[in-house]
Design an enzyme around this catalytic site. Sequence first.
Site, short mmCIF file in Angstrom:
data_model
loop_
_atom_site.label_atom_id
_atom_site.label_comp_id
_atom_site.label_asym_id
_atom_site.label_seq_id
_atom_site.Cartn_x
_atom_site.Cartn_y
_atom_site.Cartn_z
N ASP A 218 -7.58 6.27 68.62
CA ASP A 218 -6.99 4.99 68.26
C ASP A 218 -6.98 4.81 66.73
O ASP A 218 -7.91 5.23 66.05
CB ASP A 218 -7.83 3.87 68.91
CG ASP A 218 -7.28 2.49 68.63
OD1 ASP A 218 -6.18 2.20 69.11
OD2 ASP A 218 -7.96 1.70 67.94
N GLU A 255 -3.04 8.40 67.41
CA GLU A 255 -2.11 7.28 67.24
C GLU A 255 -1.90 7.02 65.76
O GLU A 255 -2.79 6.53 65.08
CB GLU A 255 -2.68 6.01 67.90
CG GLU A 255 -1.75 4.82 67.74
CD GLU A 255 -2.45 3.45 67.74
OE1 GLU A 255 -1.78 2.46 68.02
OE2 GLU A 255 -3.66 3.39 67.44
#
Length: 504
Positions: A218, A255
Site C-alpha cells: 500500500d 500501489e
Amino acid sequence: MLLLACAEQNEEQKEAHQHVWPNGTMYEIFVQSFADSNGDGIGDFNGMTSKLDYLQELGIQGIWLMPIGPSPSYHKYDVTDYYNVHPDYGTMEEFKHFVAEAHKRNIKVVMDFVVNHSSSEHPWFLDAKADKNSQYRDYYVWASIDSIQDQLSKKEITLDSDNITQWHQNGSDNEYYYGFFYGGMPDLNYDNPKVRAEMINAGTFWLQEVGVDGFRLDAAKHIFPDEEAEKSHAWWIEFGDAMRTVNSEVYLVGEVWGNAELVGPYLKGLPSMFNFDFHHAVNDLMRTEKNNGIIENLIKTRQVYEEIQPEYMDATFVNNHDQSRLISNVGGSVAKNKLSAAILLTLPGTPYIYYGDEISMLGKKPDEMIREPFLWNVLTNDTLRATWIDPVNSNDSTVVPLALQMKDPNSTYSVFKAWIQERNNQQIFREGDLVSLKLDDNLLGYERKMGEKRLIILHNLSGTQVEVKLADLNCTQIEFYVESKPHLEDGVIILSPYQSVVLD
Ligand SMILES: [Ca+2]
C-alpha cells in the site's frame, strides 16, 4: 487401475493450474463485506474459507486481501499490530486455516501490507507522542513549527489523497508529526534503520509463520516524500530482496498512482505494479465508446517496464476498492461490465477482479459505498450476507444475487466465468505477444501471438451492431464467444452491441 489413472490426471491438471500463476486471474476481497459466517454482520475468515470452492470454480488463482490486521477503522488501512489479525475477522488459527485451504485449491493468498504509516493508536505512536525521549520517537517524523512553516502553507492534493494537511500538531508538546493521509495515520520514519528492520521482520513473519504467498504494498510511493523518491525506490529493493531470501517465489505488487515514468523505478524492488493508466483507459473507453489507443499505450508501457525489470508482471485491473465501480460510471450497463471483463481477461498481465464485479455489483464513492456486502443469495435466504453497513448501491432491487445468476448462462457471473476459464485454458491469452490492430474507432481489436498460433480479439465498443470482413483481419473462423454466437456469413461477421469475439 481406473483410480490410478484418475489420480494421475488430477496431478496433471494441478500442474497445469499452477503454471497459470501469476498470469491467471486474481480476486480482490474486502473481508468485512465478503462472507459473514457467524451472523455478527461482519465478513470473516471462516466465511471466506467456505467460499474457496466458489472462487476455485470461477477459475481464480490468487486472492488479494485488503488489510486484516488490528485497526480502529472499518477499512483497516491504519494498523495497530503488524503481527496479528483483527478479532472481528477471526483468530490467527482461523486465518492460517483459510490460507491452508486456499493452497489446497492452488489459490495463492496475497495480503495487503500497510507499512507507510501506522495507526495513531499503534503502541509505538502512543509511546512516541507521549514522550520526546521515547525509544519509538524516531519511528515517526517530527518537526518544530519553525522548520515546516513553508510546508504548512503549501497544501497540495494528490491522485491518491485529497488530504491537504500533512503536518499534525502533537497535543502533548509543541512539535508536529508527519501524516501524509491524515492525522490518524502517522508516517513511519524510513530513515530509521530500526523501522526498516521492524517491517522486514513483520513481512518475514507473514511469509514464514503464517504462509501467505506475497504482499500488496500500500502507498508504496509515499515511504519518503516525492522529492526523495530515490530513497523510496531503495527501500523497496531492500524489502524485496529480504522477502525473496525468505521465499524466492514471493509475489510483490505495489500501489503507485502515476504514469509509466513515475512507476518504472519501483520495479527493481517490486516486480509487479498496478497499472492505473490501464484502469483509467478502460473506464474512458466504456464512457466514450471510442478506441482511445489503450492497446498501443499498454504495449509501450510493457516495453518500458520490461527494460527496467525483465521479470516484470503487469497488474491490470478495471475496478478496485478505491474507485467507483466501472458499471456505476456507465449508467449501470451490465453489457459494458461484461465487455470490460472480456478486454481485461484477453490481455497479458495479471488481471485483478474486484469482488462483486462478477455479479455486476454497483458502487459509487464515498469509499464505504464501493465496498458493500456481496450478495450471495436473495436476502431472505442469504445466511452469509454481511450487514455491517446499509448498502445504498448494491441490494436485491439493483443487483441479481449470485445464486440466481449461477442458473443463468447469460448472467454476468456466467460471462465472467467463461472468460476466466478461457484465459486459464489458453496460454496464448496469458503469455502471448500483443499486437494492436487499426480499425474503425467504435471497435477495439488486437492480436495475440505465440509461436505459430495467432488469435484476433474483437470488441464492439458501441451500442449499434457492426460488420467486419474477416479477410481484412486474415481470419477465417470464430474461435470463442460468450452468450449469442455472432452472425457470420460470406466472410462478414456481425457483432451485436458491446459484443466480444475471438477469431482465428
Ligand atoms: Ca462475522
